[in-house]
Write a protein that holds these residues in place. Structure first.
Motif, mmCIF file in Angstrom:
data_model
loop_
_atom_site.group_PDB
_atom_site.id
_atom_site.type_symbol
_atom_site.label_atom_id
_atom_site.label_comp_id
_atom_site.label_asym_id
_atom_site.label_seq_id
_atom_site.Cartn_x
_atom_site.Cartn_y
_atom_site.Cartn_z
ATOM 1 N N ARG A 37 5.885 1.107 5.427
ATOM 2 C CA ARG A 37 5.895 -0.019 6.264
ATOM 3 C C ARG A 37 5.283 -1.410 5.671
ATOM 4 N N ASP B 130 3.536 -3.824 6.658
ATOM 5 C CA ASP B 130 2.811 -4.219 7.736
ATOM 6 C C ASP B 130 1.779 -5.384 7.539
ATOM 7 N N ASP C 192 0.737 -1.306 -0.087
ATOM 8 C CA ASP C 192 0.251 -0.185 -0.056
ATOM 9 C C ASP C 192 0.722 1.433 -0.048
HETATM 10 CA CA CA Z 1 2.521 -0.889 4.035
#
Ligand code: CA
Length: 413
Positions: free
Chosen positions: A221, A223, A217
């Protein structure tokens, strides 16, 4: 990834609710486990944390990161108990598949596909892995993100490193977890996962995160822990792609074997072009002729009285996630079902139960006494034990399918 070199080799053993945890830590045949300490305690753990600090700093972990993460870490006796208990725990593949590919999991998977359609299409386009495969792994690893584990990862890994049965492995995973925290990919309190240190939607071990996780995205990060599954699902597709996933090819196909089939050939180690299997009379269970394809093998996960599968190189790619046949078949079959495929048609030999760990050791000891090499008498059924069962079956004039059934054990006695 999670499985690493640790995947379970039991053809018929598998976990219940948390596929990862129960399977990942089973070692391949022949691996020597450390003893593990019998006097584990929080105070002993604190001493270990102090002793390990120099090693961590030497590996480049900043002192503040180490101290901050370890201040909140604790000895988790339940983690140790589960680590030791799991090798005693086995299910038959059919009991596992009943849960792993239940009607509920299929229905929830279809909902997950619909809800994340745009994201999954983009991931499939970028990595060349069918979205149903990615979603099947998601479904098995965390019930589509609803069960990602609530054990603090640093505590779990430090506990297992301190316990010492596989100290080097867990020390490495712990150091990697600390690096993840140091780079702020996740807040310390949000780094949660299974008791065995697998994290997030698709249960990556820290080393798998390091090698395969992606920031899909684009927020900077990687994530895999948060509610948004974008990074985790893309990371899973990336993982499979890096291991050689071939889009458009099946993982496997349920087949019907002809009368008089040579069961010596039913092993992942015998590979032939699909055309050769077709010439031998192997047919799709669903009817028709086998499609052309690359080299493939015949797998009988429950012996010759159960379903037979023709398995393709993508099967071995999923094995990088977890070596257990039961797991790979669950992922592949769940993906098939998500694509509208039919349930497995041939019946399983449901009258058999799984051998207990003690019975598996007894089976191995009996085979060894007859001169076979089982790769140890450790209760772990790997390729050598399966080959030994096959050789014994052949000598007895039985169908050499290599399946260590209760009947085989009884006959050996
Ligand atoms: Ca990310």
């Amino acid at each position: 990834m999670r499985a690493l070199a640790l995947g379970l080799f039991l053809a018929f053993a598998a976990p219940v609710a948390a596929p990862v945890a129960a399977q990942t830590l089973e070692d391949p045949e022949g691996t020597i486990l450390g003893q593990g300490r019998e006097d584990g305690s929080e105070s002993g753990f604190r001493d270990w944390v102090i002793a390990f600090r120099a090693k961590a700093l030497d590996q480049g972990i900043p002192a503040a990161t180490y101290d901050g993460a370890m201040r909140g870490a604790h000895y988790l006796p339940d983690v140790v108990a589960r680590d030791r208990r799991q090798s005693e725990f086995t299910k038959t593949i059919w009991d596992y598949l009943d849960v792993a590919v239940s009607d509920d999991r299929v229905a929830l998977g279809r909902k997950a596909l619909a809800k994340n359609a745009d994201l999954l299409d983009r991931i499939e386009a970028q990595y060349g892995v069918e979205k149903e495969i990615v979603v099947a792994i998601w479904g098995l690893e965390s019930a589509y993100g609803t069960w990602r584990g609530d054990t603090p990862t640093v505590s779990a890994l430090a506990t297992l490193a301190y316990d010492g049965r596989r100290a080097a492995f867990f020390e490495g995973q712990l150091l990697q977890a600390l690096q993840i925290l140091d780079a702020a990919h996740v807040a310390p309190e949000a780094m949660l996962g299974s008791w065995a240190g697998a994290m997030g939607h698709t249960q990556f071990m820290p080393s798998s995160w390091a090698d395969y996780a992606v920031d899909f995205d684009g927020d900077g990060r990687r994530d895999i822990w948060g509610d948004d599954p974008a990074d985790a699902l893309a990371s899973t597709a990336n993982y499979l792609a890096k291991w050689g996933w071939q889009k458009g090819l099946p993982w496997g196909l349920e087949v019907r074997l002809p009368e008089g089939f040579d069961y010596d050939q039913t092993t992942e180690r015998v590979k032939k072009p699909v055309a050769s299997w077709r010439d031998l009379g192997v047919r799709p269970m669903a009817g028709g002729a086998l499609p052309d394809g690359p080299e493939a093998s015949i797998l009988l996960p429950a012996g010759h009285t159960g379903p037979a599968f023709l398995i393709f190189p993508n099967f071995q790619v999923i094995e990088h996630y977890n070596l257990a046949d039961a797991y790979v078949i669950a992922v592949g079959h769940l993906a098939d079902r998500l694509q509208g495929g039919a349930p497995i048609a041939a019946p399983w030999p449901r009258h058999w139960r799984a051998l207990t760990a003690e019975e598996r050791r007894e089976l191995q000891a009996l085979l060894v006494a007859l001169g076979h090499d089982t790769g140890g008498v450790d209760g772990r059924i790997g390729p050598k034990t399966i080959a030994a069962v096959k050789a014994w079956q052949k000598a007895q004039g039985l169908v050499p399918d290599g399946y260590p059934s209760p009947d085989v054990l009884q006959a050996l006695r």
